[in-house]
Design a protein around this motif. Structure first.
Motif, mmCIF file in Angstrom:
data_model
loop_
_atom_site.group_PDB
_atom_site.id
_atom_site.type_symbol
_atom_site.label_atom_id
_atom_site.label_comp_id
_atom_site.label_asym_id
_atom_site.label_seq_id
_atom_site.Cartn_x
_atom_site.Cartn_y
_atom_site.Cartn_z
ATOM 1 N N TRP A 11 0.974 -1.121 -0.215
ATOM 2 C CA TRP A 11 0.141 0.076 -0.243
ATOM 3 C C TRP A 11 0.887 1.373 0.038
ATOM 4 C CZ3 TRP A 11 1.518 -2.982 4.511
ATOM 5 C CH2 TRP A 11 1.465 -2.349 5.880
ATOM 6 N N LYS A 12 0.470 2.346 -0.676
ATOM 7 C CA LYS A 12 0.921 3.235 -0.481
ATOM 8 C C LYS A 12 0.230 5.139 0.168
ATOM 9 C CE LYS A 12 2.543 3.000 -5.108
ATOM 10 N NZ LYS A 12 3.500 3.548 -6.722
ATOM 11 N N PHE A 13 1.131 5.881 0.702
ATOM 12 C CA PHE A 13 0.474 6.491 1.498
ATOM 13 C C PHE A 13 1.490 7.369 1.757
ATOM 14 C CE2 PHE A 13 3.176 4.059 4.238
ATOM 15 C CZ PHE A 13 3.809 4.990 5.478
ATOM 16 N N GLN A 14 0.768 8.658 2.612
ATOM 17 C CA GLN A 14 1.757 10.061 2.738
ATOM 18 C C GLN A 14 1.295 10.274 4.109
ATOM 19 O OE1 GLN A 14 -0.005 12.580 -0.400
ATOM 20 N NE2 GLN A 14 2.484 13.016 -0.532
ATOM 21 N N ASN A 15 2.808 10.684 4.814
ATOM 22 C CA ASN A 15 2.533 11.322 6.042
ATOM 23 C C ASN A 15 1.342 11.611 6.707
ATOM 24 O OD1 ASN A 15 4.996 9.459 7.736
ATOM 25 N ND2 ASN A 15 6.086 10.751 6.510
ATOM 26 N N ASN A 16 0.782 11.731 7.583
ATOM 27 C CA ASN A 16 -0.623 12.699 8.400
ATOM 28 C C ASN A 16 0.683 14.652 8.323
ATOM 29 O OD1 ASN A 16 0.570 13.962 10.518
ATOM 30 N ND2 ASN A 16 -0.471 11.457 11.479
ATOM 31 N N VAL A 17 -0.615 15.214 8.412
ATOM 32 C CA VAL A 17 -0.102 16.527 8.425
ATOM 33 C C VAL A 17 1.198 17.002 9.259
ATOM 34 C CG1 VAL A 17 -1.638 17.631 9.329
ATOM 35 C CG2 VAL A 17 -0.914 19.235 8.194
ATOM 36 N N PHE A 18 1.130 16.670 10.274
ATOM 37 C CA PHE A 18 1.621 16.521 11.906
ATOM 38 C C PHE A 18 3.144 15.325 11.518
ATOM 39 C CE2 PHE A 18 -2.814 17.089 12.993
ATOM 40 C CZ PHE A 18 -2.625 17.816 13.958
ATOM 41 N N GLY A 19 2.901 14.406 10.444
ATOM 42 C CA GLY A 19 4.302 13.667 10.641
ATOM 43 C C GLY A 19 4.861 13.159 11.169
ATOM 44 N N ARG A 20 3.482 12.425 11.369
ATOM 45 C CA ARG A 20 3.356 11.661 12.446
ATOM 46 C C ARG A 20 2.388 9.684 11.976
ATOM 47 N NH1 ARG A 20 3.073 15.127 17.728
ATOM 48 N NH2 ARG A 20 5.130 16.068 17.702
ATOM 49 N N THR A 21 3.291 9.344 11.349
ATOM 50 C CA THR A 21 2.633 8.254 10.348
ATOM 51 C C THR A 21 3.030 6.965 11.238
ATOM 52 O OG1 THR A 21 1.856 9.834 9.128
ATOM 53 C CG2 THR A 21 1.194 7.101 8.830
ATOM 54 N N LEU A 22 1.563 5.801 11.692
ATOM 55 C CA LEU A 22 2.218 4.790 12.298
ATOM 56 C C LEU A 22 0.691 3.648 11.484
ATOM 57 C CD1 LEU A 22 3.121 3.673 16.120
ATOM 58 C CD2 LEU A 22 1.401 2.811 15.188
ATOM 59 N N PHE A 23 1.535 2.682 11.074
ATOM 60 C CA PHE A 23 0.883 1.378 10.720
ATOM 61 C C PHE A 23 1.289 0.422 11.696
ATOM 62 C CE2 PHE A 23 -0.051 4.095 7.152
ATOM 63 C CZ PHE A 23 -1.348 3.060 6.650
ATOM 64 N N HIS A 24 0.465 -0.114 12.247
ATOM 65 C CA HIS A 24 0.699 -1.435 13.486
ATOM 66 C C HIS A 24 -0.264 -2.629 12.119
ATOM 67 C CE1 HIS A 24 -3.367 -0.816 15.348
ATOM 68 N NE2 HIS A 24 -2.924 0.346 14.828
ATOM 69 N N CYS A 25 0.177 -3.863 12.772
ATOM 70 C CA CYS A 25 -0.157 -5.060 12.056
ATOM 71 C C CYS A 25 -0.444 -5.835 12.492
ATOM 72 C CB CYS A 25 0.755 -4.939 10.463
ATOM 73 S SG CYS A 25 0.709 -3.806 9.417
ATOM 74 N N SER A 26 -1.591 -7.256 11.868
ATOM 75 C CA SER A 26 -1.398 -8.558 13.070
ATOM 76 C C SER A 26 -1.203 -9.517 12.434
ATOM 77 C CB SER A 26 -2.599 -8.223 13.979
ATOM 78 O OG SER A 26 -3.735 -8.308 12.936
ATOM 79 N N PHE A 27 -0.873 -10.687 12.283
ATOM 80 C CA PHE A 27 0.011 -11.358 11.528
ATOM 81 C C PHE A 27 -0.884 -12.982 11.868
ATOM 82 C CE2 PHE A 27 2.809 -8.111 11.650
ATOM 83 C CZ PHE A 27 3.317 -7.364 10.049
ATOM 84 N N GLN A 28 -1.860 -13.596 11.214
ATOM 85 C CA GLN A 28 -2.149 -14.523 11.584
ATOM 86 C C GLN A 28 -1.830 -15.551 10.500
ATOM 87 O OE1 GLN A 28 -5.963 -15.103 13.033
ATOM 88 N NE2 GLN A 28 -5.811 -16.119 13.927
ATOM 89 N N TRP A 29 -1.347 -17.073 11.329
ATOM 90 C CA TRP A 29 -1.116 -18.878 10.132
ATOM 91 C C TRP A 29 -1.888 -19.708 11.681
ATOM 92 C CZ3 TRP A 29 3.023 -15.447 11.335
ATOM 93 C CH2 TRP A 29 3.873 -15.353 12.199
ATOM 94 N N GLU A 30 -2.255 -19.955 11.031
ATOM 95 C CA GLU A 30 -2.528 -21.728 11.777
ATOM 96 C C GLU A 30 -3.081 -20.684 13.473
ATOM 97 O OE1 GLU A 30 0.510 -24.049 11.943
ATOM 98 O OE2 GLU A 30 -0.085 -24.314 9.558
ATOM 99 N N SER A 31 -2.891 -21.671 14.458
ATOM 100 C CA SER A 31 -3.769 -20.865 15.612
ATOM 101 C C SER A 31 -2.358 -19.733 15.983
ATOM 102 C CB SER A 31 -3.460 -22.078 16.341
ATOM 103 O OG SER A 31 -2.168 -22.607 16.799
ATOM 104 N N VAL A 32 -1.356 -19.242 15.913
ATOM 105 C CA VAL A 32 -0.430 -18.191 15.665
ATOM 106 C C VAL A 32 -0.718 -16.727 15.319
ATOM 107 C CG1 VAL A 32 2.184 -17.608 15.028
ATOM 108 C CG2 VAL A 32 1.933 -20.247 15.612
ATOM 109 N N LEU A 33 -0.169 -15.632 16.444
ATOM 110 C CA LEU A 33 -1.520 -14.216 16.743
ATOM 111 C C LEU A 33 0.417 -13.563 16.590
ATOM 112 C CD1 LEU A 33 -3.129 -12.410 15.240
ATOM 113 C CD2 LEU A 33 -3.897 -12.712 17.109
ATOM 114 N N HIS A 34 1.017 -13.113 15.669
ATOM 115 C CA HIS A 34 1.794 -11.624 16.586
ATOM 116 C C HIS A 34 1.133 -9.993 15.993
ATOM 117 C CE1 HIS A 34 4.526 -14.335 17.395
ATOM 118 N NE2 HIS A 34 4.102 -15.390 16.585
ATOM 119 N N LYS A 35 1.738 -9.212 16.504
ATOM 120 C CA LYS A 35 1.382 -7.908 16.383
ATOM 121 C C LYS A 35 3.393 -7.065 15.844
ATOM 122 C CE LYS A 35 -3.346 -7.321 17.858
ATOM 123 N NZ LYS A 35 -4.110 -6.615 18.496
ATOM 124 N N PHE A 36 2.272 -6.378 15.194
ATOM 125 C CA PHE A 36 3.839 -5.563 15.173
ATOM 126 C C PHE A 36 4.187 -3.960 13.879
ATOM 127 C CE2 PHE A 36 8.499 -4.533 12.927
ATOM 128 C CZ PHE A 36 9.214 -5.221 13.946
#
Length: 133
Positions: free
Chosen positions: A65-90
């Motif tokens: 995906w593409k984006f631009q930083n917000n007007v305050f210059g503070r952009t944060l994307f957090h993701c969750s990753f899941q496979w089988e019964s495993v779940l992680h966030k980062f």
């Protein structure tokens, strides 16, 4: 008169969603499924402004995906990753001095953590090292 214009402009900035006001170059984030054993991975990424929904990523495929930083210059994307019964966030993207020159952030997700490939080097993170990012 100029005070009224300034007040109007400030009010306009406050009521607009930050996704509509952005600055700087477009940033591309690529997340690749590098899991062993041919396993599919579910990916769900979001920021304060955007929810990218749940994505099914097949082995050795990616989502970007593409984006631009917000007007305050503070952009944060957090993701969750899941496979089988495993779940992680980062935290996959966080505005910082390092990212000011990063217009393409390539990640490969492995069982023990995600790896960022940037400027000819690879930095891998453990899932339990989330607090360090």
């Amino acid at each position: 008169m100029s005070v009224t214009v300034k007040k109007f402009f400030l009010l306009f900035l406050l009521v607009q969603p930050s996704t509509s006001i952005s600055f700087g170059p477009k940033i591309t984030v690529v997340v690749q499924n590098g899991l062993q054993g041919g396993r599919d991975m579910l990916l769900h990424c979001e920021s304060a402004d955007d929810d990218l929904g749940v994505q099914l990523i097949h082995p050795n495929n990616s989502f970007q995906w593409k984006f631009q930083n917000n007007v305050f210059g503070r952009t944060l994307f957090h993701c969750s990753f899941q496979w089988e019964s495993v779940l992680h966030k980062f935290v996959i993207y966080k505005t910082s001095r390092d990212h000011n020159t990063c217009h393409i952030c390539n990640w490969i997700v492995k069982e023990d953590g995600p790896c960022l490939i940037f400027s000819g080097r690879t930095d891998c993170y453990n899932w339990n090292s989330l607090e360090e990012r």
